[in-house]
Design a protein around this motif. Structure first.
Motif, mmCIF file in Angstrom:
data_model
loop_
_atom_site.group_PDB
_atom_site.id
_atom_site.type_symbol
_atom_site.label_atom_id
_atom_site.label_comp_id
_atom_site.label_asym_id
_atom_site.label_seq_id
_atom_site.Cartn_x
_atom_site.Cartn_y
_atom_site.Cartn_z
ATOM 1 N N ALA A 14 0.828 -1.206 0.000
ATOM 2 C CA ALA A 14 0.000 0.000 0.000
ATOM 3 C C ALA A 14 0.861 1.253 0.000
ATOM 4 O O ALA A 14 0.600 2.196 -0.763
ATOM 5 C CB ALA A 14 -0.928 -0.005 1.224
ATOM 6 N N ILE A 15 1.881 1.283 0.849
ATOM 7 C CA ILE A 15 2.765 2.452 0.944
ATOM 8 C C ILE A 15 3.491 2.688 -0.378
ATOM 9 O O ILE A 15 3.598 3.825 -0.857
ATOM 10 C CB ILE A 15 3.772 2.259 2.098
ATOM 11 N N THR A 16 3.972 1.600 -0.975
ATOM 12 C CA THR A 16 4.653 1.703 -2.276
ATOM 13 C C THR A 16 3.703 2.241 -3.337
ATOM 14 O O THR A 16 4.064 3.111 -4.140
ATOM 15 C CB THR A 16 5.194 0.338 -2.708
ATOM 16 N N SER A 17 2.471 1.748 -3.334
ATOM 17 C CA SER A 17 1.489 2.165 -4.343
ATOM 18 C C SER A 17 1.117 3.636 -4.178
ATOM 19 O O SER A 17 1.039 4.382 -5.165
ATOM 20 C CB SER A 17 0.233 1.291 -4.245
ATOM 21 N N PHE A 18 0.860 4.075 -2.942
ATOM 22 C CA PHE A 18 0.538 5.485 -2.702
ATOM 23 C C PHE A 18 1.691 6.398 -3.138
ATOM 24 O O PHE A 18 1.477 7.469 -3.714
ATOM 25 C CB PHE A 18 0.232 5.719 -1.223
ATOM 26 N N THR A 19 2.919 5.957 -2.850
ATOM 27 C CA THR A 19 4.098 6.750 -3.218
ATOM 28 C C THR A 19 4.236 6.851 -4.724
ATOM 29 O O THR A 19 4.481 7.938 -5.278
ATOM 30 C CB THR A 19 5.367 6.130 -2.601
ATOM 31 N N LEU A 20 4.073 5.722 -5.410
ATOM 32 C CA LEU A 20 4.181 5.719 -6.874
ATOM 33 C C LEU A 20 3.080 6.568 -7.507
ATOM 34 O O LEU A 20 3.309 7.243 -8.520
ATOM 35 C CB LEU A 20 4.104 4.279 -7.402
ATOM 36 N N MET A 21 1.888 6.560 -6.908
ATOM 37 C CA MET A 21 0.794 7.369 -7.448
ATOM 38 C C MET A 21 1.116 8.857 -7.339
ATOM 39 O O MET A 21 0.804 9.639 -8.248
ATOM 40 C CB MET A 21 -0.513 7.051 -6.730
ATOM 41 N N ILE A 214 -1.034 5.309 -12.541
ATOM 42 C CA ILE A 214 -1.890 5.968 -11.545
ATOM 43 C C ILE A 214 -3.140 5.132 -11.294
ATOM 44 O O ILE A 214 -3.541 4.909 -10.141
ATOM 45 C CB ILE A 214 -2.277 7.383 -12.021
ATOM 46 N N GLY A 215 -3.776 4.665 -12.364
ATOM 47 C CA GLY A 215 -4.976 3.845 -12.217
ATOM 48 C C GLY A 215 -4.702 2.545 -11.480
ATOM 49 O O GLY A 215 -5.459 2.158 -10.584
ATOM 50 N N CYS A 216 -3.607 1.882 -11.845
ATOM 51 C CA CYS A 216 -3.260 0.612 -11.196
ATOM 52 C C CYS A 216 -2.859 0.828 -9.739
ATOM 53 O O CYS A 216 -3.294 0.090 -8.845
ATOM 54 C CB CYS A 216 -2.115 -0.063 -11.952
ATOM 55 N N ALA A 217 -2.029 1.844 -9.495
ATOM 56 C CA ALA A 217 -1.526 2.090 -8.136
ATOM 57 C C ALA A 217 -2.649 2.488 -7.193
ATOM 58 O O ALA A 217 -2.668 2.072 -6.026
ATOM 59 C CB ALA A 217 -0.462 3.181 -8.171
ATOM 60 N N GLY A 218 -3.611 3.288 -7.688
ATOM 61 C CA GLY A 218 -4.715 3.712 -6.834
ATOM 62 C C GLY A 218 -5.548 2.540 -6.337
ATOM 63 O O GLY A 218 -5.826 2.414 -5.141
ATOM 64 N N LEU A 219 -5.936 1.646 -7.269
ATOM 65 C CA LEU A 219 -6.727 0.481 -6.876
ATOM 66 C C LEU A 219 -5.910 -0.484 -6.023
ATOM 67 O O LEU A 219 -6.404 -1.039 -5.039
ATOM 68 C CB LEU A 219 -7.253 -0.235 -8.126
ATOM 69 N N LEU A 220 -4.633 -0.683 -6.390
ATOM 70 C CA LEU A 220 -3.785 -1.614 -5.642
ATOM 71 C C LEU A 220 -3.548 -1.128 -4.217
ATOM 72 O O LEU A 220 -3.552 -1.920 -3.264
ATOM 73 C CB LEU A 220 -2.448 -1.784 -6.365
ATOM 74 N N ALA A 221 -3.365 0.189 -4.051
ATOM 75 C CA ALA A 221 -3.126 0.736 -2.714
ATOM 76 C C ALA A 221 -4.301 0.450 -1.794
ATOM 77 O O ALA A 221 -4.120 -0.008 -0.654
ATOM 78 C CB ALA A 221 -2.878 2.240 -2.811
ATOM 79 N N HIS A 222 -5.504 0.711 -2.273
ATOM 80 C CA HIS A 222 -6.684 0.499 -1.429
ATOM 81 C C HIS A 222 -6.959 -0.993 -1.215
ATOM 82 O O HIS A 222 -7.443 -1.390 -0.148
ATOM 83 C CB HIS A 222 -7.900 1.199 -2.042
ATOM 84 N N PHE A 223 -6.629 -1.806 -2.207
ATOM 85 C CA PHE A 223 -6.785 -3.251 -2.025
ATOM 86 C C PHE A 223 -5.830 -3.760 -0.944
ATOM 87 O O PHE A 223 -6.223 -4.534 -0.065
ATOM 88 C CB PHE A 223 -6.514 -3.986 -3.339
ATOM 89 N N CYS A 224 -4.563 -3.323 -1.006
ATOM 90 C CA CYS A 224 -3.572 -3.749 -0.014
ATOM 91 C C CYS A 224 -3.957 -3.285 1.384
ATOM 92 O O CYS A 224 -3.836 -4.036 2.361
ATOM 93 C CB CYS A 224 -2.189 -3.209 -0.373
ATOM 94 N N LEU A 225 -4.439 -2.044 1.482
ATOM 95 C CA LEU A 225 -4.848 -1.505 2.777
ATOM 96 C C LEU A 225 -6.032 -2.288 3.339
ATOM 97 O O LEU A 225 -6.062 -2.650 4.532
ATOM 98 C CB LEU A 225 -5.217 -0.027 2.635
ATOM 99 N N THR A 226 -7.016 -2.576 2.482
ATOM 100 C CA THR A 226 -8.184 -3.353 2.918
ATOM 101 C C THR A 226 -7.775 -4.756 3.334
ATOM 102 O O THR A 226 -8.268 -5.291 4.335
ATOM 103 C CB THR A 226 -9.223 -3.420 1.783
ATOM 104 N N LYS A 227 -6.865 -5.359 2.567
ATOM 105 C CA LYS A 227 -6.392 -6.716 2.886
ATOM 106 C C LYS A 227 -5.674 -6.726 4.231
ATOM 107 O O LYS A 227 -5.884 -7.640 5.043
ATOM 108 C CB LYS A 227 -5.452 -7.193 1.776
#
Length: 288
Positions: A14-21, A214-227
């Motif tokens: 999640a942290i990696t995805s938010f940063t990349l976004m 951006i599209g991939c990282a946004g969804l992946l970040a929230h998925f990782c956080l929810t998981k």
């Protein structure tokens, strides 16, 4: 592998995805405005949601119930995300992330109005501590207030509204339904707002991978956080999420020569303490 370690690994994602976004958003802002970024992000999201939903066999869950609430939620999220993308181009990334961490504080303040939940004494104290943290981060005076700061603070309010309306939706709607209407409605909002002047810029060959990212990282970040939250309690996950701040501060320093300001970390620490107090109190109440 322990639940805590599993949650930590998901939070690294999640942290990696938010940063990349954030990095991708700054990169494409040179040629795309925030509405265009949101348009292309949502179009990417539609493809991902439909693909994953088809693979998981959950597309049949999509229903047309509560479209009004879906629209309200997605207007709030669209506004918050546009303000976020604008803020990351105007002020230091660490400042944006610190103010974004105030979202739970706004949930505490807004829930009594929208969800008719009672404001507890601990919640009120948490909100006060968080507000002090906001003042330290923002340093509100005529010399320091900027549109970027206002946008960063505003995005937290809209993200809080999004969280509250999401809580309402999850009582009857599935995750696939929520994500489907999130991406479709925001694609429509993005198309309208980006095309109001009759000129929608298309991403160049250099910017296209960043837009898709951006599209991939946004969804992946929230998925990782929810998981992570499904594996470990919030009192474990949220302190890990706080690592986002020093991470983005270092990224800002290395990539954009942004200074590491002590005030931002002090204010963010108070915001974290406020969130942590409220989370642990809520968990104790649930166990009681």
């Amino acid at each position: 592998m322990s639940n805590t370690l599993q949650a930590a690994l998901w939070m690294i994602g999640a942290i990696t995805s938010f940063t990349l976004m954030a990095i991708a958003g700054r990169t494409v802002s040179i040629e795309l405005d925030t509405f265009e970024i949101m348009l292309y992000r949502s179009l990417t999201g539609i493809i991902i949601v439909l693909g994953v939903g088809y693979y998981a066999g959950t597309l049949q869950q999509i229903r047309r119930n509560r479209l009004g609430l879906h629209a309200t939620r997605n207007i709030c999220h669209f506004a918050g995300q546009n303000l976020w993308f604008y803020a990351i181009t105007m002020i230091p990334l660490a400042q944006v992330f610190a103010l974004e961490f105030t979202t739970p504080i706004w949930v505490i303040l807004l829930s009594p109005l929208l969800l008719r939940e009672k404001m507890t004494f601990v919640g009120a104290v948490s909100a006060l501590i968080g507000f002090i943290g906001i003042l330290i981060v923002a340093r509100p005076d005529a010399a320091n207030i900027s549109y970027g700061l206002i946008a960063a603070a505003g995005c937290a309010v809209f993200f809080a509204l999004t969280a509250i309306f999401t809580r309402m939706l999850t009582r009857t709607e599935t995750i696939t339904t929520i994500l489907f209407y999130l991406t479709v409605m925001q694609a429509v909002f993005g198309l309208i707002c980006a095309g109001y002047d009759g000129d929608i810029a298309t991403p160049s060959a250099q910017a296209l991978p960043w837009v898709i990212g951006i599209g991939c990282a946004g969804l992946l970040a929230h998925f990782c956080l929810t998981k992570a939250l499904s594996i470990a309690p919030a009192s474990v996950v949220m302190p890990i999420d706080f690592v986002r701040l020093p991470t983005i501060a270092v990224v800002g320093m290395l990539l954009y020569d942004e200074p590491l300001e002590v005030a931002i970390f002090v204010g963010a620490a108070l915001i974290f303490v406020a969130n942590y107090i409220n989370i642990t109190f809520a968990m104790r109440q649930n166990k009681a």
